[in-house]
Design an enzyme around this catalytic site. Sequence first.
Site, PDB file in Angstrom:
ATOM      1  CE  LYS A 129      -4.331   1.542   1.777  1.00 18.58           C
ATOM      2  NZ  LYS A 129      -5.391   1.276   3.063  1.00 18.58           N
ATOM      3  CD  GLU A 142     -19.211  -2.635   9.263  1.00 14.80           C
ATOM      4  OE1 GLU A 142     -18.257  -2.106   8.676  1.00 14.80           O
ATOM      5  OE2 GLU A 142     -19.483  -4.172   8.921  1.00 14.80           O
ATOM      6  NE  ARG A 168     -21.659  -3.417   5.542  1.00 15.10           N
ATOM      7  CZ  ARG A 168     -20.942  -3.641   4.702  1.00 15.10           C
ATOM      8  NH1 ARG A 168     -19.847  -4.159   5.062  1.00 15.10           N
ATOM      9  NH2 ARG A 168     -20.884  -4.502   3.159  1.00 15.10           N
TER      10      ARG A 168
END
Length: 641
Positions: free
Chosen positions: A282, A367, A395
């Site tokens: 990344k 979540e 969610r």
Amino acid sequence: MPLLTRIRGPRDLDRLTPAQLPALAEEIRAFLIEEVAKTGGHLGPNLGVVELTIALHRVFDSPRERILFDTGHQSYVHKLLTGRQDFTRLKMKGGLSGYPARAESEHDVIENSHASTVLGWADGIAKANQLLGLKDCPVVAVTGDGALTGGMAWEALNNIAEGEDRPVVIVVNDNERSYAPTIGGLANHLSTLRTTQGYERFLSWGRDALQRTPVVGQPLADALHGAKKGLKDFIAPQGMFEDLGLKYLGPIDGHDIAALESALRKARGFGGPVIVHCITEKGRGYHAALNNEEDRFHAVGVIHPDTGLPVKTSGKDWTSVFGEEMVELGRERKDLVAITAAMLHPVGLAPFAKAFPERTFDVGIAEQHAAVSAAGLATAGLHPVVAVYATFLNRAFDQVLMDVALHRLGVTFVLDRAGVTGTDGASHNGMWDMSILQVVPGLRLAAPRDAEQLRAQLREAVQVKDAPTVVRFSKGSVGAPVPALGRIGAMDVLHGSADLLPEGEERADVLIVSVGAMAPVCLEAAALLDAQGISATVVDPRWVKPVDPALPGLAAEHRVVVTVEDNGRAGGVGAAVAQALRDAEVDLPVRDFGIPQEFLDHAKREEIMAEIGLTAPDIARQVTALVSRLDLGAEVSGLTK
């Protein structure tokens, strides 16, 4: 002539020689750094997938062979290779979305900005291809940036594995991170695969050596082949994937285009579900990103491209106020614990984690698990604070309802980025939370209007032990304090008189119920109404669920009630206030201002607010028209008597 300018579609890549591809990759990185620095956006994730995206488009024939991205913030290189090279208005009104967007290109399949869903999409598309008789048409699902920590991904993997003859190529972009370093059992498993690279070399050497051994060589080679699974578990435990019935290729150097193409072609030809495990970095190619250990420039604002430093600094934001108060509460209360879903820094819990690491839990992009785990923590005697973006609480609704509220547990949910967030587009506007939470029995919901109220209402929330509490606040700068003139019930009066008017004196025309960060807009609207001779009272309920018992009585002293909220109008605070007035038999006109129930295009918050009529002039104009109609009706009624 730069190579990138020759690419108007994926098949233009076929004209480049393998020797030219590294140069193209460097051009793309330079382009991303220069352009995203001007607009802001997801820079680090895209710098990491340059070679991977080039290889994907050289091996697969998009859009016939669909390439899906999860999460969609790693699709900038995909945009460049599919003919979208004008990044001047990235994430701005009229410009490119920061995620895949069907309106932009036939190469964009899913507008995916919530993680862990792409494998479910791939499973469905592969099943449809099979039923429709589409042969030799693999579906490619690019997942990573922590998306495999979400439970939905594993539900989908279980189903994908069942289709042995359905070609699904799952590309795991493994950069060890989501926003920050990825955590959990799966992350540890992938780490083991990354660091155990001797298996294939060992197996190849052993087979070749044994086959050259007279008499006993071939039988032993066959035995070695039979023991393959055991060897994998011993040398490189990738058996987890194969136990699911998924062919595994890797780990592959995600910055070696030739190696990537070779692996992807093998996966394409397999004819069934395959995982291609790619190791990427990344922020690759940009020292400022690589040196940023917090999130490798996962998402940046406008920055200086040479240094990576912000061009300008903003005032204190809502998130940092929450983060500071959490640390203070943590010092005062040993029972306070914090939960984040792979977003420690974005939701402001990093200071708490630094001060109380043993009381901070990062559950990954999960979540639902965050909410249920919080229920367990509360049951055992602690008070969890679950901090997520408002849009991501959608969610976990079932868990809030059935695991927390049903059990009357003291769990506090803190919702960052509530209301219109703007530039991240439709999926990131936090415009559903106050509607979906209205139906949860016993839940209490606070909407602070300024930093002082955020601190106060967070403290009030964590005192509740027998029900879930929610504190929601906006994105960006917190703004100036909005003082209260007095209180009626538990409501703060922001404009007008907090005292009951003398008997016989005329009441105000309009009661404006201001929700959270809409207070400055409501005060400006009240001033505009006052200038036209229309008197207004502005109150902030502070806790918008349940409706304050004093509100119907206060409303009865006015001619019109107006609610203003940065939430969808359907089922929001306005609807709850109207219901409360009906229940109290207070028969008044109620006008609710909020977000229309539609998916809003990406743009700056202020542009969206103007488009949907959530500005002070818009509100004042419509309220003036309503009061004028009431006045006209009163005149007509008087004439007919």
